[in-house]
Design a protein around this motif. Structure first.
Motif, PDB file in Angstrom:
ATOM      1  N   GLY A  54       4.465  -5.017  -5.245  1.00 44.90           N
ATOM      2  CA  GLY A  54       5.231  -5.859  -4.335  1.00 44.90           C
ATOM      3  C   GLY A  54       5.709  -5.142  -3.085  1.00 44.90           C
ATOM      4  N   ALA A  55       5.937  -3.843  -3.179  1.00 46.78           N
ATOM      5  CA  ALA A  55       6.413  -3.081  -2.021  1.00 46.78           C
ATOM      6  C   ALA A  55       5.406  -3.098  -0.879  1.00 46.78           C
ATOM      7  CB  ALA A  55       6.712  -1.631  -2.418  1.00 46.78           C
ATOM      8  N   TYR A  56       4.146  -3.310  -1.195  1.00 43.59           N
ATOM      9  CA  TYR A  56       3.087  -3.324  -0.185  1.00 43.59           C
ATOM     10  C   TYR A  56       2.676  -4.736   0.227  1.00 43.59           C
ATOM     11  CZ  TYR A  56       2.255   1.498  -1.866  1.00 43.59           C
ATOM     12  OH  TYR A  56       2.380   2.803  -2.230  1.00 43.59           O
ATOM     13  N   ALA A  97       7.892   0.289   8.442  1.00 44.28           N
ATOM     14  CA  ALA A  97       6.547  -0.165   8.119  1.00 44.28           C
ATOM     15  C   ALA A  97       5.557   0.999   8.130  1.00 44.28           C
ATOM     16  CB  ALA A  97       6.105  -1.250   9.097  1.00 44.28           C
ATOM     17  N   LEU A  98       5.762   1.952   9.032  1.00 39.06           N
ATOM     18  CA  LEU A  98       4.900   3.144   9.037  1.00 39.06           C
ATOM     19  C   LEU A  98       5.059   3.954   7.752  1.00 39.06           C
ATOM     20  CD1 LEU A  98       5.092   4.470  12.701  1.00 39.06           C
ATOM     21  CD2 LEU A  98       3.045   3.719  11.475  1.00 39.06           C
ATOM     22  N   GLU A 147       2.085   4.725   5.228  1.00 43.93           N
ATOM     23  CA  GLU A 147       1.803   6.092   4.789  1.00 43.93           C
ATOM     24  C   GLU A 147       1.725   6.156   3.263  1.00 43.93           C
ATOM     25  OE1 GLU A 147       0.896  10.088   5.199  1.00 43.93           O
ATOM     26  OE2 GLU A 147       1.110   8.625   6.803  1.00 43.93           O
ATOM     27  N   ALA A 148       2.634   5.474   2.589  1.00 44.61           N
ATOM     28  CA  ALA A 148       2.599   5.430   1.120  1.00 44.61           C
ATOM     29  C   ALA A 148       1.351   4.705   0.637  1.00 44.61           C
ATOM     30  CB  ALA A 148       3.857   4.751   0.588  1.00 44.61           C
ATOM     31  N   LEU A 149       0.994   3.632   1.318  1.00 39.10           N
ATOM     32  CA  LEU A 149      -0.214   2.869   0.966  1.00 39.10           C
ATOM     33  C   LEU A 149      -1.461   3.747   1.067  1.00 39.10           C
ATOM     34  CD1 LEU A 149      -1.155  -0.191   0.439  1.00 39.10           C
ATOM     35  CD2 LEU A 149      -1.816  -0.113   2.833  1.00 39.10           C
ATOM     36  N   LEU A 150      -1.511   4.589   2.087  1.00 41.96           N
ATOM     37  CA  LEU A 150      -2.666   5.474   2.251  1.00 41.96           C
ATOM     38  C   LEU A 150      -2.797   6.481   1.115  1.00 41.96           C
ATOM     39  CD1 LEU A 150      -2.587   6.226   6.084  1.00 41.96           C
ATOM     40  CD2 LEU A 150      -4.125   4.681   4.857  1.00 41.96           C
TER      41      LEU A 150
END
Length: 83
Positions: free
Chosen positions: A64-66, A30-31, A35-38
């Motif tokens: 969808g990954a987020y 999840a981290l 990190e990718a979301l940021l």
């Protein structure tokens, strides 16, 4: 830190408090997703989170990954609005 120093203030106010309270609960996978979301554009992130809070479906809901993480962030942001 990156949750509080975004490109737009709205995302500072959404991601900052969420990260302060919830980031410690994330597992390694999840981290990595967070990190990718940021790394995403703040204007896109704002639309993806607010689409989950609002009643209409006019805004894009994001990749969808987020989805699970964006749902958690949106629930947290909505709860803060109700205080």
């Amino acid at each position: 830190m990156r949750s509080w120093r975004r490109g737009i203030k709205e995302m500072d106010l959404i991601l900052g408090p969420w990260a302060d309270e919830q980031a410690v609960t994330l597992d390694d996978e999840a981290l990595d997703v967070y990190e990718a979301l940021l790394g995403e554009n703040d204007h896109d992130l704002y639309q993806w989170v607010t689409a989950r809070i609002g009643k209409g479906n006019a805004q894009p809901v994001g990749p969808g990954a987020y989805a699970g993480l964006l749902d958690r962030i949106a629930v947290h942001a909505a709860a803060r609005l109700e205080r």
